[in-house]
Design a protein around this motif. Sequence first.
Motif, short mmCIF file in Angstrom:
data_model
loop_
_atom_site.label_atom_id
_atom_site.label_comp_id
_atom_site.label_asym_id
_atom_site.label_seq_id
_atom_site.Cartn_x
_atom_site.Cartn_y
_atom_site.Cartn_z
N PRO A 176 0.83 -1.20 0.00
CA PRO A 176 0.00 0.00 0.00
C PRO A 176 0.87 1.26 0.00
O PRO A 176 1.96 1.28 0.56
N PHE A 177 0.35 2.27 -0.66
CA PHE A 177 1.10 3.53 -0.73
C PHE A 177 1.20 4.14 0.69
O PHE A 177 0.21 4.28 1.40
N ALA A 193 -4.40 -4.99 -9.79
CA ALA A 193 -3.73 -4.34 -8.65
C ALA A 193 -4.78 -3.70 -7.76
O ALA A 193 -5.78 -3.15 -8.22
N ALA A 194 -4.53 -3.77 -6.47
CA ALA A 194 -5.44 -3.16 -5.50
C ALA A 194 -5.31 -1.65 -5.59
O ALA A 194 -4.20 -1.11 -5.74
N PRO A 195 -6.44 -0.95 -5.57
CA PRO A 195 -6.37 0.52 -5.63
C PRO A 195 -5.52 1.07 -4.48
O PRO A 195 -5.63 0.66 -3.34
N SER A 197 -2.25 0.84 -4.27
CA SER A 197 -1.03 0.06 -4.04
C SER A 197 0.06 0.49 -5.02
O SER A 197 -0.19 1.09 -6.06
N VAL A 198 1.31 0.19 -4.68
CA VAL A 198 2.46 0.53 -5.52
C VAL A 198 2.54 -0.51 -6.64
O VAL A 198 2.64 -1.71 -6.39
N VAL A 199 2.52 -0.02 -7.89
CA VAL A 199 2.58 -0.93 -9.03
C VAL A 199 3.94 -0.85 -9.72
O VAL A 199 4.30 -1.77 -10.49
N GLN A 200 4.71 0.19 -9.48
CA GLN A 200 6.03 0.30 -10.09
C GLN A 200 6.89 1.25 -9.27
O GLN A 200 6.42 2.28 -8.77
N VAL A 201 8.19 0.89 -9.13
CA VAL A 201 9.15 1.74 -8.41
C VAL A 201 10.02 2.43 -9.46
O VAL A 201 10.79 1.78 -10.17
N LEU A 202 9.86 3.74 -9.58
CA LEU A 202 10.66 4.49 -10.53
C LEU A 202 12.05 4.83 -9.99
O LEU A 202 13.01 4.93 -10.75
N VAL A 220 1.23 4.56 -8.54
CA VAL A 220 0.18 4.04 -7.68
C VAL A 220 -1.00 3.63 -8.54
O VAL A 220 -1.35 4.31 -9.52
N ALA A 221 -1.62 2.50 -8.17
CA ALA A 221 -2.79 2.00 -8.92
C ALA A 221 -4.02 2.86 -8.58
O ALA A 221 -4.25 3.17 -7.41
N ALA A 222 -4.74 3.21 -9.62
CA ALA A 222 -5.95 4.01 -9.45
C ALA A 222 -7.15 3.12 -9.16
O ALA A 222 -7.10 1.90 -9.34
N LYS A 223 -8.24 3.74 -8.70
CA LYS A 223 -9.45 2.99 -8.46
C LYS A 223 -10.04 2.53 -9.78
O LYS A 223 -9.90 3.20 -10.83
N ALA A 224 -10.66 1.38 -9.78
CA ALA A 224 -11.26 0.83 -11.00
C ALA A 224 -12.42 1.70 -11.45
O ALA A 224 -13.24 2.15 -10.63
#
Length: 226
Positions: A176-177, A193-195, A197-202, A220-224
């Motif tokens: 989670p963020f 991905a759960a809204p 949550s971290v989906v990628q580390v830049l 960060v993953a957005a809400k569906a």
Amino acid sequence: MAGDEWTGEVIMSHERPERTRPAEGWAEDEAADRGAVEAAAAGAAASAAENAEASEGKVAAGSDREAGTDGPAGGRGAPVLPELDVEDLRDRWQRAVAETENLRKRYERQMDDVRRAEQDRVTAAWLPVVDHLELALQHAAADPKAVIPGVEAVCQQAHALLAQLGYRRIAEVGEPFDPAVHEAAQVRQEAGAAPGSVVQVLRAGYGSDRGLLRPAVVSVAAKAQE
């Protein structure tokens, strides 16, 4: 009788005969004189006693002032302070200032020595990483394909060195963020991905027990969307 013939003359004396005092009158005068003498002696003794008490009172008062007490009850009065030597006080003050300044300079030198020693220690720890990077570049011309495994090995070595220095790596995906350790660079749709949550580390972040060194920059993953 011829020898005893009376001539008829009367002998008159112009002197009065001395009168005699009775013995009782002399005794009364003597007693009165003794009483006067005793009264005078008693008065002199009383005067002397008063003078002695006054002198003792003055001496006691002087002793009380010297001892720092006031009155017969022994109450504490104002203490008698010794005379202060201005030159001695100035000399002590100058010595204290000089000692404080010398102490400050000594601590500054010690801190500089500690700082330089720590810099040398960290630099010496990173020297093997630099050496391996140079070796990878030297072999790049002969075998370009071998560069990638070499760089990966150097990267793992650098991560291990950071952990040895006490800095943990913050680069986990799927967590989670957390605004305390993450910095959101973008929000995007990510399937599965759960809204939030971290989906990628830049860019990885690093922290220690003393606090955060730098946050991790993440996506960060957005809400569906409905």
